[in-house]
Write a protein that holds these residues in place. Sequence first.
Motif, PDB file in Angstrom:
ATOM      1  N   PRO A 122     -17.537 -40.542 -42.751  1.00 22.63           N
ATOM      2  CA  PRO A 122     -16.339 -39.842 -43.200  1.00 22.63           C
ATOM      3  C   PRO A 122     -16.625 -38.393 -43.567  1.00 22.63           C
ATOM      4  O   PRO A 122     -15.738 -37.588 -43.633  1.00 22.63           O
ATOM      5  CB  PRO A 122     -15.917 -40.637 -44.437  1.00 22.63           C
ATOM      6  CG  PRO A 122     -17.144 -41.340 -44.889  1.00 22.63           C
ATOM      7  CD  PRO A 122     -17.952 -41.587 -43.653  1.00 22.63           C
ATOM      8  N   ASP A 123     -17.886 -38.089 -43.837  1.00 21.12           N
ATOM      9  CA  ASP A 123     -18.185 -36.750 -44.319  1.00 21.12           C
ATOM     10  C   ASP A 123     -19.040 -35.979 -43.313  1.00 21.12           C
ATOM     11  O   ASP A 123     -19.964 -35.279 -43.672  1.00 21.12           O
ATOM     12  CB  ASP A 123     -18.907 -36.816 -45.657  1.00 21.12           C
ATOM     13  CG  ASP A 123     -20.172 -37.639 -45.575  1.00 21.12           C
ATOM     14  OD1 ASP A 123     -20.309 -38.358 -44.574  1.00 21.12           O
ATOM     15  OD2 ASP A 123     -21.001 -37.549 -46.492  1.00 21.12           O
ATOM     16  N   SER A 125     -18.991 -33.367 -42.054  1.00 22.72           N
ATOM     17  CA  SER A 125     -18.571 -31.983 -42.014  1.00 22.72           C
ATOM     18  C   SER A 125     -19.741 -31.077 -41.694  1.00 22.72           C
ATOM     19  O   SER A 125     -19.569 -29.972 -41.231  1.00 22.72           O
ATOM     20  CB  SER A 125     -17.963 -31.596 -43.349  1.00 22.72           C
ATOM     21  OG  SER A 125     -18.867 -31.929 -44.386  1.00 22.72           O
TER      22      SER A 125
ATOM     23  N   SER B 265     -21.952 -42.952 -50.658  1.00 21.48           N
ATOM     24  CA  SER B 265     -21.551 -43.397 -49.324  1.00 21.48           C
ATOM     25  C   SER B 265     -22.776 -43.868 -48.572  1.00 21.48           C
ATOM     26  O   SER B 265     -23.767 -43.145 -48.491  1.00 21.48           O
ATOM     27  CB  SER B 265     -20.897 -42.217 -48.589  1.00 21.48           C
ATOM     28  OG  SER B 265     -20.642 -42.565 -47.253  1.00 21.48           O
ATOM     29  N   GLY B 355     -13.716 -30.459 -49.237  1.00 24.84           N
ATOM     30  CA  GLY B 355     -14.128 -30.807 -47.883  1.00 24.84           C
ATOM     31  C   GLY B 355     -15.413 -31.595 -47.819  1.00 24.84           C
ATOM     32  O   GLY B 355     -15.724 -32.214 -46.822  1.00 24.84           O
ATOM     33  N   LYS B 356     -16.192 -31.571 -48.897  1.00 27.31           N
ATOM     34  CA  LYS B 356     -17.468 -32.266 -48.866  1.00 27.31           C
ATOM     35  C   LYS B 356     -17.362 -33.706 -49.338  1.00 27.31           C
ATOM     36  O   LYS B 356     -18.302 -34.466 -49.247  1.00 27.31           O
ATOM     37  CB  LYS B 356     -18.487 -31.520 -49.717  1.00 27.31           C
ATOM     38  CG  LYS B 356     -18.794 -30.149 -49.156  1.00 27.31           C
ATOM     39  CD  LYS B 356     -20.109 -29.618 -49.662  1.00 27.31           C
ATOM     40  CE  LYS B 356     -20.484 -28.346 -48.923  1.00 27.31           C
ATOM     41  NZ  LYS B 356     -21.791 -27.855 -49.314  1.00 27.31           N
ATOM     42  N   PRO B 358     -16.120 -37.380 -48.841  1.00 23.31           N
ATOM     43  CA  PRO B 358     -15.688 -38.135 -47.672  1.00 23.31           C
ATOM     44  C   PRO B 358     -14.175 -38.317 -47.617  1.00 23.31           C
ATOM     45  O   PRO B 358     -13.567 -38.742 -48.591  1.00 23.31           O
ATOM     46  CB  PRO B 358     -16.392 -39.485 -47.865  1.00 23.31           C
ATOM     47  CG  PRO B 358     -17.584 -39.152 -48.690  1.00 23.31           C
ATOM     48  CD  PRO B 358     -17.175 -38.026 -49.585  1.00 23.31           C
ATOM     49  N   GLU B 359     -13.600 -37.983 -46.482  1.00 21.91           N
ATOM     50  CA  GLU B 359     -12.139 -37.995 -46.398  1.00 21.91           C
ATOM     51  C   GLU B 359     -11.540 -39.384 -46.554  1.00 21.91           C
ATOM     52  O   GLU B 359     -10.554 -39.575 -47.223  1.00 21.91           O
ATOM     53  CB  GLU B 359     -11.710 -37.404 -45.061  1.00 21.91           C
ATOM     54  CG  GLU B 359     -11.768 -35.885 -45.074  1.00 21.91           C
ATOM     55  CD  GLU B 359     -11.253 -35.316 -43.788  1.00 21.91           C
ATOM     56  OE1 GLU B 359     -11.504 -34.136 -43.544  1.00 21.91           O
ATOM     57  OE2 GLU B 359     -10.609 -36.058 -43.019  1.00 21.91           O
ATOM     58  N   THR B 360     -12.195 -40.353 -45.901  1.00 24.07           N
ATOM     59  CA  THR B 360     -11.611 -41.686 -45.976  1.00 24.07           C
ATOM     60  C   THR B 360     -11.651 -42.197 -47.406  1.00 24.07           C
ATOM     61  O   THR B 360     -10.737 -42.859 -47.861  1.00 24.07           O
ATOM     62  CB  THR B 360     -12.376 -42.669 -45.078  1.00 24.07           C
ATOM     63  OG1 THR B 360     -13.752 -42.596 -45.425  1.00 24.07           O
ATOM     64  CG2 THR B 360     -12.187 -42.344 -43.628  1.00 24.07           C
TER      65      THR B 360
END
Lengths: 208, 374
Positions: A122-123, A125, B265, B355-356, B358-360
């Motif tokens: 998920p990250d 980036s 994560s 932004g760093k 985790p989006e989910t």
Amino acid sequence: MLAEDREYVERVLAGEPEVFEQLVRKYNRLGGSIAYGVLSDFHLAEDVVQDAFIRAFEALAGLKEPARFRFWFAGIVKRRSIDVLRQRKTPRMRAASLEAGAADDGEGQALGATISSDSRRPDQSSDGSQLDAAVHAERRRQVLKCISGLDEDDRMVVSLKHMEGMSYKEIAELMELSVSAVESRLFRARKVLRKQLAAALKLDSPES
Amino acid sequence: MKDPDCNCSSEVIWRYIDRELPAREMAVVSDQIRSCDTCRSMYEGQALLARSLSTSFVDSPFGESFVSRSRERFGSAGLGESSGGGLRTIRGGTKLLLGYRAFSLLRSRRALGIAAMLLLVPAIIAIGLLVGSRREQSLGGLRVTGRDEVGVRVAGSSSEVVFIQPQPGSSGFQAGRVYDIPAGTTLSLTLGTGDGGRDPAARLDVAGPARFSTDPDCTVSNFHGNLISGDLRARVSPRGAGESFRISSGGLHQARVIGTVFVLSARDGATSLTVEEGLVGFGVLGETGDYTEKTKVGPGAGTVTLAAAGGLSGIAPAAGAGESGREEPGTSAASSPAADTPSAGAPGKARPAAGKVPETLRDQLDRPANPRGE
């Protein structure tokens, strides 16, 4: 566990077909381990296991010992997997060419692509984490290809052990082998895998 | 150095890794691995191979996700449709009939089963209480939110799976069980219930898809969770002397906590840590479970990642998170032999950039952490 299976089966047969989903939950990993052991392909294995559940559901009334659903279902999965393997008419040792350094075949690429897409972080980036993910996906692909190159029974023992986390005894019961035979197969298979994966996993020390 | 009395073999080491040795022999081999270089080297290689083999199956299409995906196909075949008696209709016009003989036999078997159950129930309850008291310690309140069920099984078992239905109320979280959390579902654990209005010891939100378990013998004061895969967010109250809060990921890495809020994560053998408040020790686990701290992470450090091989990435150049952490004497990180390793934190800096994170995880956990779990 066996009593629970019997109860599930009897409830399904008594008019609660929705209870069958409990059996699906309980045994889909087991079915997957067996089907993958035969087919070396997760997508085909998933199809086979789904199909096997449907067949099991349709034939449930013929199951003489509901408590032994697990073994009965395992037999359905194995037979169905072998049928699919025959239908494909594809040598199941395609991945054995890995040792010779053969280029990816279509199946290998598809598998690698699947793992990559399934394992998206998920990250992601940063380039670093993307690189890490790519390295790990590649390593998993290599490991799976080496597992694919094993003898069918050895592959099944490995997948039952490492995918389903079964004990030697449980595997022995399922495959109708002795515990020592299971252990021998596991030992042999891991020795082969260790040799093939030594470079990828940076394994330096001798095993024995 | 090589132990002159060493008689370990590769086979014995494999049985040790597979936990197929009796408890006494497990302890002997464990000592041998610690004291003998040859054994340790053999063990490290074999354990790495075992982990790699297990990890290679992580993305298999089986587990709870298989059930979800299969519903449609099974539905079209009539599975899951309820109808009365011994007759079920398969969609598409096919009918499945139970033969009278088979059905009668089943009925008699059921009667026998019921009688047996009446006799067995007291014994099962007694055994369950005995076993449960030893290996299923309730650690705190558990709440499941989301659209799916959470599968739970005893750690080390492949078959004893039960499922928790998402519902508003909470039930007890059992130590020593593996929680298999599907996508779109969050498992929230409020560790301890608080005392006299105090905050609970910790609140964990594990966002699916994820697998999470704890040591069977861990307690509220000395908590050891294992994030097998997925993401979790934790808010931990300051630990007292002799208390600890540790989360391992995939058996490779560990975060040790000293009163903080953080996001962990675990993916593909790597572990990423983002600290929102406080200070977290972050390190690698050796083959024998020994912890070596690689860094301390504080707010402003962004997301720090430990790769499977133990390499760090994403560390902010500024070090010295120690000032921002509420480090208590006697906590695990403070007492770690590697506690003086370079720190990744940047005290006083702003929270990590959005932004760093985790989006989910943010999608599923983007709500204020409520220490009361409300």
